[in-house]
Design a protein around this motif. Structure first.
Motif, PDB file in Angstrom:
ATOM      1  N   ALA A 150     -73.867  16.653  17.384  1.00  0.00           N
ATOM      2  CA  ALA A 150     -73.126  16.097  16.580  1.00  0.00           C
ATOM      3  C   ALA A 150     -73.039  14.356  17.555  1.00  0.00           C
ATOM      4  N   LEU A 151     -73.244  14.547  19.169  1.00  0.00           N
ATOM      5  CA  LEU A 151     -72.778  13.474  19.605  1.00  0.00           C
ATOM      6  C   LEU A 151     -74.132  12.632  19.875  1.00  0.00           C
ATOM      7  N   GLN A 152     -74.868  13.593  19.587  1.00  0.00           N
ATOM      8  CA  GLN A 152     -76.334  12.911  20.148  1.00  0.00           C
ATOM      9  C   GLN A 152     -76.475  11.955  18.751  1.00  0.00           C
ATOM     10  N   ASP A 153     -76.737  12.947  17.078  1.00  0.00           N
ATOM     11  CA  ASP A 153     -76.829  12.174  15.996  1.00  0.00           C
ATOM     12  C   ASP A 153     -75.732  10.396  16.205  1.00  0.00           C
ATOM     13  N   MET A 154     -74.651  10.631  16.303  1.00  0.00           N
ATOM     14  CA  MET A 154     -73.591   9.771  16.215  1.00  0.00           C
ATOM     15  C   MET A 154     -73.667   7.874  17.407  1.00  0.00           C
ATOM     16  N   LEU A 155     -74.652   9.093  18.861  1.00  0.00           N
ATOM     17  CA  LEU A 155     -75.029   8.038  19.624  1.00  0.00           C
ATOM     18  C   LEU A 155     -76.357   6.669  19.454  1.00  0.00           C
ATOM     19  N   LYS A 156     -76.851   7.920  18.491  1.00  0.00           N
ATOM     20  CA  LYS A 156     -78.809   7.548  17.904  1.00  0.00           C
ATOM     21  C   LYS A 156     -77.842   6.233  16.312  1.00  0.00           C
ATOM     22  N   ILE A 157     -77.183   6.249  15.892  1.00  0.00           N
ATOM     23  CA  ILE A 157     -76.712   5.987  15.012  1.00  0.00           C
ATOM     24  C   ILE A 157     -76.217   4.734  15.288  1.00  0.00           C
ATOM     25  N   LEU A 158     -74.862   4.605  16.633  1.00  0.00           N
ATOM     26  CA  LEU A 158     -74.853   3.367  16.714  1.00  0.00           C
ATOM     27  C   LEU A 158     -75.184   2.607  17.227  1.00  0.00           C
ATOM     28  N   SER A 159     -75.968   3.176  18.412  1.00  0.00           N
ATOM     29  CA  SER A 159     -76.983   2.659  19.251  1.00  0.00           C
ATOM     30  C   SER A 159     -77.873   1.461  18.381  1.00  0.00           C
ATOM     31  N   ARG A 160     -78.277   2.172  16.742  1.00  0.00           N
ATOM     32  CA  ARG A 160     -79.984   1.512  16.118  1.00  0.00           C
ATOM     33  C   ARG A 160     -78.667   0.184  15.194  1.00  0.00           C
ATOM     34  N   ARG A 161     -77.622   0.713  13.948  1.00  0.00           N
ATOM     35  CA  ARG A 161     -76.905  -0.030  13.888  1.00  0.00           C
ATOM     36  C   ARG A 161     -76.389  -1.481  14.570  1.00  0.00           C
ATOM     37  N   TYR A 162     -75.845  -0.767  15.560  1.00  0.00           N
ATOM     38  CA  TYR A 162     -74.819  -1.950  16.025  1.00  0.00           C
ATOM     39  C   TYR A 162     -74.743  -1.734  17.752  1.00  0.00           C
ATOM     40  N   PRO A 163     -75.766  -2.204  18.087  1.00  0.00           N
ATOM     41  CA  PRO A 163     -76.198  -1.971  20.248  1.00  0.00           C
ATOM     42  C   PRO A 163     -75.361  -2.646  20.945  1.00  0.00           C
ATOM     43  N   VAL A 164     -74.386  -3.981  20.070  1.00  0.00           N
ATOM     44  CA  VAL A 164     -73.683  -4.235  20.790  1.00  0.00           C
ATOM     45  C   VAL A 164     -72.609  -3.359  21.430  1.00  0.00           C
ATOM     46  N   ALA A 165     -71.827  -2.503  20.628  1.00  0.00           N
ATOM     47  CA  ALA A 165     -71.079  -2.302  20.708  1.00  0.00           C
ATOM     48  C   ALA A 165     -70.917  -1.080  21.948  1.00  0.00           C
ATOM     49  N   GLU A 166     -69.288  -0.748  22.703  1.00  0.00           N
ATOM     50  CA  GLU A 166     -69.597  -0.365  23.854  1.00  0.00           C
ATOM     51  C   GLU A 166     -69.394   1.061  23.721  1.00  0.00           C
ATOM     52  N   VAL A 167     -70.064   1.787  23.925  1.00  0.00           N
ATOM     53  CA  VAL A 167     -69.477   3.240  23.514  1.00  0.00           C
ATOM     54  C   VAL A 167     -69.302   4.277  24.653  1.00  0.00           C
ATOM     55  N   THR A 168     -68.462   4.659  25.189  1.00  0.00           N
ATOM     56  CA  THR A 168     -67.749   5.872  26.011  1.00  0.00           C
ATOM     57  C   THR A 168     -66.815   7.235  25.440  1.00  0.00           C
ATOM     58  N   ILE A 169     -67.600   8.298  25.883  1.00  0.00           N
ATOM     59  CA  ILE A 169     -67.667   9.090  25.668  1.00  0.00           C
ATOM     60  C   ILE A 169     -65.941  10.525  26.314  1.00  0.00           C
ATOM     61  N   PHE A 170     -64.983  10.739  25.304  1.00  0.00           N
ATOM     62  CA  PHE A 170     -64.285  11.554  26.477  1.00  0.00           C
ATOM     63  C   PHE A 170     -64.215  12.829  25.449  1.00  0.00           C
ATOM     64  N   PRO A 171     -64.644  13.707  27.188  1.00  0.00           N
ATOM     65  CA  PRO A 171     -65.354  15.429  26.083  1.00  0.00           C
ATOM     66  C   PRO A 171     -63.596  16.015  26.192  1.00  0.00           C
ATOM     67  N   ALA A 172     -64.178  16.652  24.800  1.00  0.00           N
ATOM     68  CA  ALA A 172     -62.993  17.963  25.120  1.00  0.00           C
ATOM     69  C   ALA A 172     -63.819  18.511  24.370  1.00  0.00           C
ATOM     70  N   LEU A 173     -62.893  20.154  24.897  1.00  0.00           N
ATOM     71  CA  LEU A 173     -63.709  21.084  23.626  1.00  0.00           C
ATOM     72  C   LEU A 173     -63.195  21.660  22.199  1.00  0.00           C
ATOM     73  N   VAL A 174     -63.721  21.925  21.403  1.00  0.00           N
ATOM     74  CA  VAL A 174     -63.863  21.540  20.407  1.00  0.00           C
ATOM     75  C   VAL A 174     -63.841  23.016  19.647  1.00  0.00           C
ATOM     76  N   GLN A 175     -63.678  23.812  20.190  1.00  0.00           N
ATOM     77  CA  GLN A 175     -63.547  25.340  19.834  1.00  0.00           C
ATOM     78  C   GLN A 175     -62.577  26.746  20.741  1.00  0.00           C
ATOM     79  N   GLY A 176     -62.066  27.272  19.996  1.00  0.00           N
ATOM     80  CA  GLY A 176     -61.380  27.651  21.292  1.00  0.00           C
ATOM     81  C   GLY A 176     -59.890  27.966  21.897  1.00  0.00           C
ATOM     82  N   ALA A 177     -60.178  29.449  21.676  1.00  0.00           N
ATOM     83  CA  ALA A 177     -58.106  28.756  22.345  1.00  0.00           C
ATOM     84  C   ALA A 177     -57.481  28.167  22.802  1.00  0.00           C
ATOM     85  N   ASN A 178     -57.856  27.315  23.717  1.00  0.00           N
ATOM     86  CA  ASN A 178     -58.021  26.309  23.849  1.00  0.00           C
ATOM     87  C   ASN A 178     -58.120  24.460  23.771  1.00  0.00           C
ATOM     88  N   ALA A 179     -59.016  25.144  22.779  1.00  0.00           N
ATOM     89  CA  ALA A 179     -59.597  23.578  22.408  1.00  0.00           C
ATOM     90  C   ALA A 179     -58.455  22.560  21.481  1.00  0.00           C
TER      91      ALA A 179
END
Length: 399
Positions: A150-179
């Motif tokens: 899903a991250l790659q899908d979002m990055l592609k869409i953001l780059s195509r629709r609005y390439p002037v925006a600066e995008v920063t990724i903040f990694p996180a666990l998205v499932q499991g006990a520590n998520a």
């Protein structure tokens, strides 16, 4: 003696009593479905919910039934969210179901509903608290797993629709006990970097996979965030506690990217259209001002001293020409008169007389008019038409 009540009055009274009982609103009830029927035309669901000892009739209207993520059928154990009401026509009370889940997810679903109700009561989901999503964000933070498709899908869409925006990724666990803890930490990091917008979520999965986004900690972290957050958890049919707490819910991560930024090509079209409108407006304004300037210049020129002096100069020039012409005519006339007088004078001139054989006698500078003016031995000058001679008087004779 007691008053006589109609059956309708009795049923209406009992219905109002049950309707006013808050404990019978929004209840959760577990049981087995029997006598299940789906109305072909309306889409309403009619069934009986029973347990080992008793049963109660239930109805779920099509507006609610259309949102179910499974197909109910007789013999299935379920947990329903419902209100208890009276169907006055038959004088029977029944369940009016607003949601339904298979009993296999009963504990999780019950916890979900209880947490949602508690957080809602605190105002965590209130619309008054939700922040507006910026129309053209310059900096976007994404809280999700680095490995998520899903991250790659979002990055592609953001780059195509609005390439002037600066995008920063903040990694996180998205499932499991520590998520939940990981998601909360990433949201705090993203918020502290002062972006214009945060997208928080993950792709689809089982209810257990999405459980982290149904945690109280994540909901409170989203609520406390100073930056507007778009929640993008699972597929379109998945709804999480994070969705309720976020400022905007997107059906999918890809939809979140679409909602987060405008289409830059549309912006360019709008700018071009606005530029054309502005150019036309400026041209019209300049044309109007030039027209007014020309009219004002004409009026100013007509009223200016220079114009008046020019007109006066023309009059003076015309008068001068007229005076010169009159002077010439007068001069010509005077010249003729002078010539006439000169001719007359010439005819009377002594010199003219001399030309006819006469002469003039001068004694010194004085013209001699009489013999008496002369004496013997006087020197005289005799002027004739062609010259002068001198003589001495030897004798004079008076008449």
């Amino acid at each position: 003696m007691s008053s006589i009540l109609t059956v309708s009055q009795i049923n209406r009274y009992i219905a109002s009593m049950i309707k006013g009982e808050k404990k019978l609103h929004g209840i959760l009830a577990a049981g087995e479905i029997s006598n299940f029927t789906c109305h072909n035309k309306t889409g309403h669901l009619y069934f009986t919910l029973k347990d080992s000892e008793t049963s109660i009739k239930a109805v779920m209207f099509s507006s609610m039934a259309s949102q179910l993520k499974f197909a109910p059928k007789s013999g299935m154990s379920v947990i329903v969210a419902a209100d208890v009401r009276v169907y006055e026509r038959d004088g029977a009370y029944q369940l009016y179901v607003t949601d339904m889940q298979p009993d296999g997810l009963g504990a999780m679903y019950l916890a979900f509903e209880q947490l949602k109700e508690r957080l809602s009561a605190e105002g965590i989901f209130s619309t008054e608290h939700k922040k507006p999503i910026p129309q053209m964000p310059n900096r976007i933070g994404i809280v999700t797993s680095l490995d998520a498709a899903a991250l790659q899908d979002m990055l592609k869409i953001l780059s195509r629709r609005y390439p002037v925006a600066e995008v920063t990724i903040f990694p996180a666990l998205v499932q499991g006990a520590n998520a939940p803890e990981s998601i909360c930490r990433a949201i705090a990091q993203a918020d502290s970097s002062s972006p214009d917008l945060i997208i928080c979520g993950r792709g689809g999965g089982s209810p257990e996979d999405l459980a982290a986004f149904n945690s109280e900690a994540v909901a409170r972290s989203i609520y406390a965030c100073n930056t507007p957050i778009i929640s993008a958890v699972g597929h379109e049919t998945d709804t999480s506690i994070a969705d309720y707490a976020a400022d905007l819910r997107a059906a999918t991560p890809s939809a979140a990217a679409e909602l987060a930024v405008p289409d830059i090509s549309v912006l360019y079209d709008k700018i071009n259209s606005a530029e054309k409108v502005l150019n036309r407006a400026v041209s019209a304004a300049i044309g109007s001002k030039l027209y007014r300037l020309e009219r004002s210049s004409e009026r100013l020129e007509a009223a200016s001293p220079a114009g008046k002096l020019s007109a006066l100069g023309e009059k003076i020039s015309a008068a001068e020409k007229s005076l010169t012409s009159a002077y010439k005519i007068k001069l010509q006339r005077s010249g003729g008169a002078v010539a006439e007088k000169a001719a007359m004078l010439e005819s009377l001139s002594p010199l003219k007389t001399l030309s006819r054989g006469y002469s003039l006698v001068y004694k010194g500078e004085r013209l001699v008019k009489s013999v008496k003016e002369l004496s013997e031995k006087d020197e005289i000058n005799i002027r004739m038409s062609d010259g002068t001679v001198s003589a001495i008087i030897e004798r004079k004779e008076e008449a």
